[in-house]
Scaffold this active site. Structure first.
Site, PDB file in Angstrom:
ATOM      1  N   SER A  12       0.819  -1.214   0.000  1.00 23.82           N
ATOM      2  CA  SER A  12       0.000   0.000   0.000  1.00 23.82           C
ATOM      3  C   SER A  12       0.852   1.264   0.000  1.00 23.82           C
ATOM      4  CB  SER A  12      -0.954  -0.042   1.198  1.00 23.82           C
ATOM      5  OG  SER A  12      -1.869   1.013   1.170  1.00 23.82           O
ATOM      6  N   ASP A  58      -2.675   6.313  -3.588  1.00 23.67           N
ATOM      7  CA  ASP A  58      -1.519   5.760  -2.890  1.00 23.67           C
ATOM      8  C   ASP A  58      -0.973   4.598  -3.709  1.00 23.67           C
ATOM      9  OD1 ASP A  58      -3.535   3.926  -2.421  1.00 23.67           O
ATOM     10  OD2 ASP A  58      -2.891   3.464  -0.377  1.00 23.67           O
ATOM     11  N   ASP A 109      -1.183   1.389  -3.792  1.00 25.09           N
ATOM     12  CA  ASP A 109      -2.002   0.287  -4.315  1.00 25.09           C
ATOM     13  C   ASP A 109      -3.352   0.760  -4.839  1.00 25.09           C
ATOM     14  OD1 ASP A 109      -3.244   0.757  -1.827  1.00 25.09           O
ATOM     15  OD2 ASP A 109      -3.787  -1.353  -1.597  1.00 25.09           O
ATOM     16  N   ASP A 158      -6.033   2.359  -3.507  1.00 20.86           N
ATOM     17  CA  ASP A 158      -7.327   2.348  -2.817  1.00 20.86           C
ATOM     18  C   ASP A 158      -7.572   3.622  -1.999  1.00 20.86           C
ATOM     19  OD1 ASP A 158      -5.553   1.854  -0.747  1.00 20.86           O
ATOM     20  OD2 ASP A 158      -6.541   0.025  -0.035  1.00 20.86           O
TER      21      ASP A 158
END
Length: 447
Positions: free
Chosen positions: A102, A242, A244, A246
């Protein structure tokens, strides 16, 4: 139900250090194949990743483990976490795996899972996988070994899905210049494509990953680059993901930050008026008290969950809601996606702007943050000052003093040996004084 490997969002850590190692990933892949197979042959498991250099190693190891269990690995290449959730659901896979840490730097990585509905795993499934990891490694007979395949046009399928979440035209916003910052992460191709295909002028930044620059000085966790680019190019909007994909943060034309709390409030007010809002809005214990007050004035029920989009999702489901999120940019629009999705959320904001013919500033003019002071108090590993009687008494007194005018939250960090002391209220001096006094009591009882 103590977990040995899984945290609140999958398994995460520094690459090369247990459990983020190749040998562990092989065992994890096999365990997942066994559990998701449920005794059936050849379950299909999607694997997506962000562009970290370590993703190649972990992808290959997971593929090997799945094959040993007789499961088929379906590879998508670099795609945002919510894309894997969507594709798992629509491609009839038994599960989806995302290789990503992430918003963490490149030297970390993680592995998280989705079930066949594109939702995060239930506790009993995670525990079953953990139990299988610790069993002796075994391999199915050669004729039953799983094969690997690549999902054709996975990127295009997800782009089309994002665009399909718009239920009313947004063409009236054009010409509109949007700066897109993909954090050199999983959305580096799809994020610019979504807005370009909708007819916007797109300026892409931090869309050139090299495996080591993910989240470095860019993205939803570091907005300075995006703010500067919006002002330099006189853009109408800045969009930050960000690593990843989400989390979503926005920048308005004046360079002001619009965070997850703002986005939830903006969407909630419009959805209430249009009849789209279902159930209460869900935030977290860290949602600014000003957001709660503004929602209350608008007649919108509000609930608080523990920090983490997993807990926001759980409370939304149990309360029948379809909108919730965190200030960090995790926003859940459950009538459009099964998990937090930065691109889907950004399109919902654009839809509101088009339907109301209002700018971000105009849509947020009725909400004001209350002053907040947060102090991090370092504690010894294993210390539990929140259970101390002196802390409990001081907390109760502070809460009574601010009742109806603010909030006091004492929270143990889930990732560091810290107690986070957070105080909010109308008077900044009072807020600061209360936070300092509480932090001193926490320090005293941990000595």
């Amino acid at each position: 139900m103590t977990r040995k490997y899984f945290g609140t969002d999958g398994i995460r850590g520094r690459v090369g250090t247990s459990p983020i190692t190749a040998d562990f990933a092989v065992r994890l892949g096999r365990a997942a194949g066994v559990v998701f197979g449920g005794g059936k042959l050849s379950p299909r498991v999607l694997i997506g990743k962000d562009p970290r250099s370590s993703g190649y190693m972990l992808e290959a190891a997971l593929e090997a483990g799945l094959s040993a269990a007789g499961a088929r690995a379906v590879l998508t290449g670099p795609l945002p976490t919510p894309a894997i959730a969507y594709l798992t659901r629509t491609q009839g896979a038994q599960a989806g795996i995302v290789i990503s840490a992430s918003h963490n730097p490149y030297h970390d990585n993680g592995i998280k899972f989705f079930n066949s509905n594109g939702e995060k795993l239930a506790d009993d499934i995670e525990l079953a996988i953990e139990a299988e990891i610790d069993r002796p490694f075994s391999t199915v007979s050669p004729e039953l070994l799983g094969k690997a395949e690549r999902l054709e046009d996975a990127r295009g399928r997800y782009v089309e899905f994002c665009k399909s979440t718009l239920k009313s035209p947004i063409s009236k916003l054009q010409p509109m210049r949007i700066v897109v910052d993909a954090a050199n992460g999983a959305g580096f191709r799809v994020a610019p494509a979504v807005f370009q295909e909708l007819g916007f002028e797109v300026i892409a930044i931090a869309c050139e990953p090299n495996g080591l620059n993910i989240n470095k000085g860019c993205g939803a966790t570091d907005l300075a680059l995006l703010q500067a680019k919006v002002l330099e190019t006189r853009a109408d909007l800045g969009v930050a993901l960000d690593g990843d994909g989400d989390r979503l943060m926005l920048i308005d034309p004046q360079g002001r930050v619009v965070d997850g709390d703002d986005i939830v409030y903006l969407l909630a007010c419009h959805w209430q008026q249009s009849g789209r809002l279902k159930g209460p809005v869900v935030g977290t214990v860290m949602t600014n008290f000003g957001i709660e007050l503004a929602l209350s004035r608008a007649g919108i029920a509000f609930l608080r969950a523990n920090v983490g989009d997993r807990y926001v999702l759980e409370l939304l489901k149990s309360s029948g809601g379809n909108l919730g999120g965190e200030a960090s940019g995790h926003v859940l629009c459950l009538d459009r996606a099964s998990t937090g999705d930065a691109l889907v959320c950004a399109l919902q904001v654009l839809e509101v702007m088009a339907e109301t013919d209002k700018s971000l500033s105009e849509l947020l003019c009725t909400v004001a943050r209350v002053p907040q002071t947060m102090i991090n108090v370092k504690i010894a590993s294993g210390a539990k000052p929140l259970a101390h009687a002196d802390v409990a008494v001081a907390l109760q007194k502070a809460q009574e003093k601010l009742r109806g005018r603010g909030r006091v939250v004492l929270r143990a960090s889930g990732t560091e040996p810290l107690i986070r002391v957070t105080v909010e209220g109308e008077d900044p001096t009072e807020v600061s004084d209360i936070a300092f006094a509480l932090s001193e009591i926490v320090k005293r009882v941990t000595v």
